[in-house]
Design a protein around this motif. Structure first.
Motif, PDB file in Angstrom:
ATOM      1  N   VAL A 229       0.945  -1.240   0.084  1.00  0.00           N
ATOM      2  CA  VAL A 229       0.056   0.005  -0.028  1.00  0.00           C
ATOM      3  C   VAL A 229       0.741   1.175   0.156  1.00  0.00           C
ATOM      4  O   VAL A 229       0.605   2.092  -0.790  1.00  0.00           O
ATOM      5  CB  VAL A 229      -1.002   0.115   1.134  1.00  0.00           C
ATOM      6  CG1 VAL A 229      -1.626   1.338   1.336  1.00  0.00           C
ATOM      7  CG2 VAL A 229      -1.775  -1.150   1.200  1.00  0.00           C
ATOM      8  N   GLU A 230       1.843   1.335   0.950  1.00  0.00           N
ATOM      9  CA  GLU A 230       2.722   2.476   0.933  1.00  0.00           C
ATOM     10  C   GLU A 230       3.610   2.685  -0.289  1.00  0.00           C
ATOM     11  O   GLU A 230       3.680   3.844  -0.665  1.00  0.00           O
ATOM     12  CB  GLU A 230       3.562   2.378   2.128  1.00  0.00           C
ATOM     13  CG  GLU A 230       2.955   2.371   3.490  1.00  0.00           C
ATOM     14  CD  GLU A 230       2.034   3.555   3.727  1.00  0.00           C
ATOM     15  OE1 GLU A 230       2.226   4.649   3.227  1.00  0.00           O
ATOM     16  OE2 GLU A 230       0.644   3.323   4.141  1.00  0.00           O
ATOM     17  N   PHE A 231       4.277   1.684  -0.820  1.00  0.00           N
ATOM     18  CA  PHE A 231       4.816   1.901  -2.062  1.00  0.00           C
ATOM     19  C   PHE A 231       4.124   2.395  -3.188  1.00  0.00           C
ATOM     20  O   PHE A 231       4.344   2.869  -3.954  1.00  0.00           O
ATOM     21  CB  PHE A 231       5.892   0.425  -2.319  1.00  0.00           C
ATOM     22  CG  PHE A 231       6.892   0.334  -1.592  1.00  0.00           C
ATOM     23  CD1 PHE A 231       7.914   1.297  -1.453  1.00  0.00           C
ATOM     24  CD2 PHE A 231       7.269  -0.886  -0.794  1.00  0.00           C
ATOM     25  CE1 PHE A 231       8.820   1.217  -0.613  1.00  0.00           C
ATOM     26  CE2 PHE A 231       8.277  -1.116   0.047  1.00  0.00           C
ATOM     27  CZ  PHE A 231       9.261   0.005   0.129  1.00  0.00           C
ATOM     28  N   ASN A 232       2.955   1.806  -3.291  1.00  0.00           N
ATOM     29  CA  ASN A 232       1.998   2.232  -4.326  1.00  0.00           C
ATOM     30  C   ASN A 232       1.677   3.797  -4.102  1.00  0.00           C
ATOM     31  O   ASN A 232       1.393   4.492  -4.940  1.00  0.00           O
ATOM     32  CB  ASN A 232       0.850   1.549  -4.492  1.00  0.00           C
ATOM     33  CG  ASN A 232       0.964   0.013  -5.186  1.00  0.00           C
ATOM     34  OD1 ASN A 232       1.453   0.287  -6.420  1.00  0.00           O
ATOM     35  ND2 ASN A 232       0.389  -0.981  -4.663  1.00  0.00           N
ATOM     36  N   LYS A 233       1.362   4.001  -2.974  1.00  0.00           N
ATOM     37  CA  LYS A 233       1.107   5.719  -2.628  1.00  0.00           C
ATOM     38  C   LYS A 233       2.270   6.340  -3.055  1.00  0.00           C
ATOM     39  O   LYS A 233       2.345   7.448  -3.712  1.00  0.00           O
ATOM     40  CB  LYS A 233       0.883   5.745  -1.242  1.00  0.00           C
ATOM     41  CG  LYS A 233      -0.299   5.418  -0.705  1.00  0.00           C
ATOM     42  CD  LYS A 233      -0.694   5.361   0.800  1.00  0.00           C
ATOM     43  CE  LYS A 233      -1.870   5.119   1.594  1.00  0.00           C
ATOM     44  NZ  LYS A 233      -2.037   5.494   2.942  1.00  0.00           N
ATOM     45  N   ALA A 234       3.660   5.656  -2.778  1.00  0.00           N
ATOM     46  CA  ALA A 234       4.680   6.735  -3.309  1.00  0.00           C
ATOM     47  C   ALA A 234       4.991   7.151  -4.422  1.00  0.00           C
ATOM     48  O   ALA A 234       5.283   7.861  -5.149  1.00  0.00           O
ATOM     49  CB  ALA A 234       5.883   5.867  -2.784  1.00  0.00           C
ATOM     50  N   ILE A 235       4.534   5.595  -5.526  1.00  0.00           N
ATOM     51  CA  ILE A 235       4.699   5.860  -6.830  1.00  0.00           C
ATOM     52  C   ILE A 235       3.512   6.897  -7.528  1.00  0.00           C
ATOM     53  O   ILE A 235       3.896   7.297  -8.505  1.00  0.00           O
ATOM     54  CB  ILE A 235       4.487   4.237  -7.250  1.00  0.00           C
ATOM     55  CG1 ILE A 235       5.945   3.395  -6.876  1.00  0.00           C
ATOM     56  CG2 ILE A 235       4.187   4.235  -8.767  1.00  0.00           C
ATOM     57  CD1 ILE A 235       5.741   2.214  -7.324  1.00  0.00           C
TER      58      ILE A 235
ATOM     59  N   ILE B 206       2.595   9.246  -6.250  1.00  0.00           N
ATOM     60  CA  ILE B 206       3.089  10.584  -5.896  1.00  0.00           C
ATOM     61  C   ILE B 206       4.277  10.964  -6.866  1.00  0.00           C
ATOM     62  O   ILE B 206       4.424  12.217  -7.624  1.00  0.00           O
ATOM     63  CB  ILE B 206       3.591  10.845  -4.452  1.00  0.00           C
ATOM     64  CG1 ILE B 206       2.209  10.747  -3.555  1.00  0.00           C
ATOM     65  CG2 ILE B 206       4.165  12.229  -4.134  1.00  0.00           C
ATOM     66  CD1 ILE B 206       2.740  10.590  -2.150  1.00  0.00           C
ATOM     67  N   ASP B 207       5.051  10.205  -6.915  1.00  0.00           N
ATOM     68  CA  ASP B 207       6.515  10.300  -7.923  1.00  0.00           C
ATOM     69  C   ASP B 207       6.657   9.067  -8.508  1.00  0.00           C
ATOM     70  O   ASP B 207       7.394   7.993  -7.926  1.00  0.00           O
ATOM     71  CB  ASP B 207       7.408  10.844  -7.131  1.00  0.00           C
ATOM     72  CG  ASP B 207       8.817  11.064  -8.233  1.00  0.00           C
ATOM     73  OD1 ASP B 207       8.609  10.569  -9.257  1.00  0.00           O
ATOM     74  OD2 ASP B 207       9.631  11.648  -7.710  1.00  0.00           O
ATOM     75  N   ASN B 208       6.502   8.578  -9.770  1.00  0.00           N
ATOM     76  CA  ASN B 208       6.633   7.407 -10.690  1.00  0.00           C
ATOM     77  C   ASN B 208       7.929   7.363 -11.081  1.00  0.00           C
ATOM     78  O   ASN B 208       8.056   6.581 -11.994  1.00  0.00           O
ATOM     79  CB  ASN B 208       5.574   7.160 -11.276  1.00  0.00           C
ATOM     80  CG  ASN B 208       5.400   8.215 -12.617  1.00  0.00           C
ATOM     81  OD1 ASN B 208       6.114   8.887 -12.621  1.00  0.00           O
ATOM     82  ND2 ASN B 208       4.405   8.030 -13.472  1.00  0.00           N
TER      83      ASN B 208
END
Length: 208
Positions: free
Chosen positions: A18-24, A26-28
């Protein structure tokens, strides 16, 4: 790990995804986020999702990063194993072929593609794939066992026993090639040797 620890780890992997998908979102453009996301999917055994992420990583690296290609091969291989384990052998073969596309030196992919072909009754094709596995790893005792099984199915018992004995000599703790030798001798009508190998296989299995 002990069974009691499995649930917390699974929860952590889910939270990480969930957290890594959120980060991506925001900035992919941060490569490391994709690497950790793919690893989390692998640890959760969500192989199809891991494959999607590794394919994105290939675009980051212009297909030059060998480690990403090897990880993609591993993800396809693990997905192939999951299909083998659920008797979806055609799908397994497709995924082992994909693994070999990204890592053509993956001995276990050839071997387990051979397993799928064996299960489909394609004994000669299975032998060819397992021989490819042996060309890459001469100590792959599972490949010797699978070739032995194929030759037993083809009623070529001398060849079968040669391969099965080789498998048993490489891994002296594995009961399966010994068991298949028992099956082979039984088909040949040699009840004495068949009984000996069945008994030996049972002893090995009980030691596991």
């Amino acid at each position: 790990p002990p069974r009691s620890t499995l649930f917390p780890y699974t929860t952590l992997f889910r939270s990480a995804i969930v957290e890594f998908n959120k980060a991506i979102n925001i900035d992919n453009n941060i490569r490391e986020d994709y690497i950790f996301l793919a690893r989390a999917y692998l640890l959760k055994k969500e192989y199809a999702e891991a494959i999607k992420v590794y394919k994105v990583l290939l675009h980051f690296d212009n297909k030059s990063d060998i480690s990403v290609q090897n990880n993609l091969a591993t993800a396809y291989y693990d997905l192939g194993l999951s299909f083998n384990n659920t008797n979806q052998f055609d799908k397994a073969i497709t995924n082992f072929d994909s693994a070999l596309k990204y890592n053509p030196n993956y001995s276990s992919s050839y071997n387990n593609k051979g397993v799928a072909l064996l299960e489909l009754g394609k004994n000669n094709e299975a032998i060819l794939e397992c021989e490819k596995a042996l060309a890459l790893d001469q100590l792959n005792h599972n490949a010797y066992t699978n070739i032995g099984c194929a030759y037993t199915n083809l009623n070529q018992f001398v060849k079968a026993l040669d391969y099965l004995k080789k498998a048993a000599s490489i891994d002296t703790t594995d009961y399966y090639p010994v068991y298949i030798m028992g099956v082979t001798y039984k088909i040949m009508g040699d009840e004495i040797k068949s009984k000996q190998y069945f008994e030996q296989a049972t002893i090995l299995q009980n030691k596991r």
